[in-house]
Design a protein around this motif. Structure first.
Motif: not given
Length: 224
Positions: A138-152
């Motif tokens: 639902k969108g995270a595959q389009q994020w950069d690695a840093e935003k995914r790290r923050r989310f997790a």
């Protein structure tokens, strides 16, 4: 070990952890991300979420969200231990003030049960309220690695819960899984809304309808 009232909302608990651990705000996080809902009504916030179909899970791996439980806030402790210290009572440490050796989840949010935590044979998981694979679709595959790290590693999206209930949830959203503990459902869904609003994760139509059904029973529920 500071003692935090169990009645505090998730975001307040997260703030308490940051204050007592001497953490500072991540300079890469925008003001909108730091204060996703400003305590507004959760039910109204559902209508601010983008509604789209679920994308394929193709390419999802846990590692796409960074190495698990890293020390993102610079306090010397991994995220998992930070959340255990926040959510458990009677905390004992293995060494220093980071590695939680034991504690008690006095009132598990998902089941309402008391759950004992013992490191190495734990019946307590740290759950992503919005599952990583759900976010990926639902969108995270389009994020950069840093935003995914923050989310997790965002305390807003993390909660200590009874392990078997968490595993039954798997990567379900509000349309496919809700906590058996009905008294926690409003808080649970409001937290999911806050996380999705903060990071721009969209919802499916059935998920939005499920969120509104739960929150319609508690229209005064605020976002954390």
């Amino acid at each position: 070990m500071p003692s935090y009232p169990k009645s505090l909302p998730l975001a307040a608990l997260a703030a308490a952890v940051l204050i007592t651990s001497g953490c500072t705000a991540d300079p890469d996080v925008s003001p909108a991300e730091r204060a996703p809902g400003a305590g507004g009504p959760a039910l109204a916030a559902v209508d601010t979420l983008t509604v789209k179909g679920r994308a394929p899970k193709t390419g999802y791996e846990r590692e796409k969200f960074g190495r698990a439980w890293i020390d993102v806030d610079g306090n010397g402790c991994g995220t998992r231990d930070d959340i255990l210290k926040r959510d458990l009572t009677d905390v004992r440490f293995k060494e220093g003030r980071c590695k939680v050796a034991s504690g008690v989840l006095a009132d598990d949010p998902y089941t309402g049960d008391r759950v004992d935590f013992v490191r190495g044979r734990s019946k307590v998981d740290i759950d992503h309220l919005v599952a990583l694979s759900d976010a990926w679709q639902k969108g995270a595959q389009q994020w950069d690695a840093e935003k995914r790290r923050r989310f997790a590693n965002d305390p807003l999206n993390l909660l200590a819960v009874e392990a078997s209930a968490n595993r039954r949830k798997s990567d379900g959203d509000a349309a496919t899984w809700l906590p058996p503990n009905k008294g926690y459902r409003c808080t649970y869904v409001a937290a999911q809304v806050a996380v999705k609003k903060k990071y721009g994760v969209w919802v499916t139509r059935s998920e939005r309808d499920a969120m509104k059904k739960v929150l319609g029973g508690c229209p005064d529920q605020k976002l954390p």
